[in-house]
Motif scaffolding. Structure first.
Motif, PDB file in Angstrom:
ATOM      1  N   HIS A  58     -29.822  24.631 -42.097  1.00  0.00           N
ATOM      2  CA  HIS A  58     -29.693  26.039 -41.676  1.00  0.00           C
ATOM      3  C   HIS A  58     -30.235  26.304 -40.275  1.00  0.00           C
ATOM      4  O   HIS A  58     -29.768  27.208 -39.593  1.00  0.00           O
ATOM      5  CB  HIS A  58     -30.311  26.994 -42.713  1.00  0.00           C
ATOM      6  N   ASP A  59     -31.218  25.525 -39.847  1.00  0.00           N
ATOM      7  CA  ASP A  59     -31.775  25.718 -38.497  1.00  0.00           C
ATOM      8  C   ASP A  59     -31.407  24.565 -37.560  1.00  0.00           C
ATOM      9  O   ASP A  59     -32.135  24.297 -36.597  1.00  0.00           O
ATOM     10  CB  ASP A  59     -33.309  25.845 -38.586  1.00  0.00           C
ATOM     11  N   LYS A  62     -31.447  25.589 -34.024  1.00  0.00           N
ATOM     12  CA  LYS A  62     -32.493  26.542 -33.606  1.00  0.00           C
ATOM     13  C   LYS A  62     -33.302  26.019 -32.414  1.00  0.00           C
ATOM     14  O   LYS A  62     -33.675  26.792 -31.520  1.00  0.00           O
ATOM     15  CB  LYS A  62     -33.428  26.853 -34.778  1.00  0.00           C
ATOM     16  N   HIS A  72     -28.799  31.292 -33.478  1.00  0.00           N
ATOM     17  CA  HIS A  72     -28.676  29.952 -34.071  1.00  0.00           C
ATOM     18  C   HIS A  72     -27.932  29.975 -35.408  1.00  0.00           C
ATOM     19  O   HIS A  72     -27.421  28.944 -35.836  1.00  0.00           O
ATOM     20  CB  HIS A  72     -30.050  29.283 -34.203  1.00  0.00           C
ATOM     21  N   HIS A  95     -27.680  32.960 -43.086  1.00  0.00           N
ATOM     22  CA  HIS A  95     -29.065  32.702 -43.511  1.00  0.00           C
ATOM     23  C   HIS A  95     -30.053  33.731 -42.956  1.00  0.00           C
ATOM     24  O   HIS A  95     -31.167  33.851 -43.455  1.00  0.00           O
ATOM     25  CB  HIS A  95     -29.501  31.257 -43.228  1.00  0.00           C
ATOM     26  N   ASP A 117     -35.330  30.870 -47.302  1.00  0.00           N
ATOM     27  CA  ASP A 117     -35.797  30.863 -45.907  1.00  0.00           C
ATOM     28  C   ASP A 117     -36.852  31.955 -45.678  1.00  0.00           C
ATOM     29  O   ASP A 117     -37.812  31.765 -44.932  1.00  0.00           O
ATOM     30  CB  ASP A 117     -34.590  31.081 -44.983  1.00  0.00           C
TER      31      ASP A 117
END
Ligand SMILES: [Fe+2]
Length: 182
Positions: A58-59, A62, A72, A95, A117
């Protein structure tokens, strides 16, 4: 198409993610998988492979977005969709913000990753209250960001209520899971 855990870890490595963001992602995956497994026992139909891969990834972008100031969730989603991981791209895109209508009786992979998260601050499980008070301290100086965080917080409490109503568990029971690590 969903990559295996090993493929996800290789991708995370290849994208040069900061170590603390990797640690955060591993913990988000653990929480998301725990919740999904328990929810499936209560009749939900969550795809565990999708939940794990989307949590781990998910990151993914980032680290670079800290420099470029890009969103991101969006760049990560586009990158993953470009690799053929369409569903993971959908989950990663949501997310931070959920853009689907909330279905009161079923929990989606998007909601699980989004919620997990929010319960993991750095690599530690915290309450939503603690996570948002940290976010407000870091980003809440500008009024617009404060309003944004307020709206985000309201949305996620609704998801928390739904998840834990189905599980018949208390949101505060999650830290026990953390103590069980290794
Ligand atoms: Fe993120």
């Amino acid at each position: 198409m969903i990559p295996t855990r090993e493929e996800c870890l290789r991708l995370m490595d290849a994208y040069g993610m900061l170590e603390n963001i990797v640690a955060h992602s591993l913990e988000v995956a653990r929480v998301a998988l725990f919740l999904s497994t328990e929810l499936n026992k209560k009749g939900q139909k969550l795809d565990l492979g999708l939940v794990e891969a989307a949590s781990l990834l998910h990151d993914l972008t980032k680290t670079e977005c800290l420099q470029t100031k890009e969103d991101h969730a969006q760049t990560g989603s586009q990158l993953l969709k470009g690799m053929g991981y369409e569903r993971i791209g959908d989950v990663v895109a949501q997310h931070i913000w959920l853009c689907k209508e909330v279905d009161p009786s079923s929990v989606s992979e998007e909601e699980i990753v989004n919620y997990a998260d929010k319960r993991v601050m750095h690599d530690r499980i915290v309450s939503l209250e603690e996570r948002f008070s940290d976010l407000k301290k870091r980003y809440g100086r500008i009024e617009r960001s404060r309003d944004y965080l307020e709206r985000l917080q309201k949305e996620i409490y609704g998801i928390e209520n739904k998840i834990f109503y189905i599980l018949q568990m208390n949101p505060g029971d999650l830290p026990d899971l953390h103590l069980d690590r290794n």
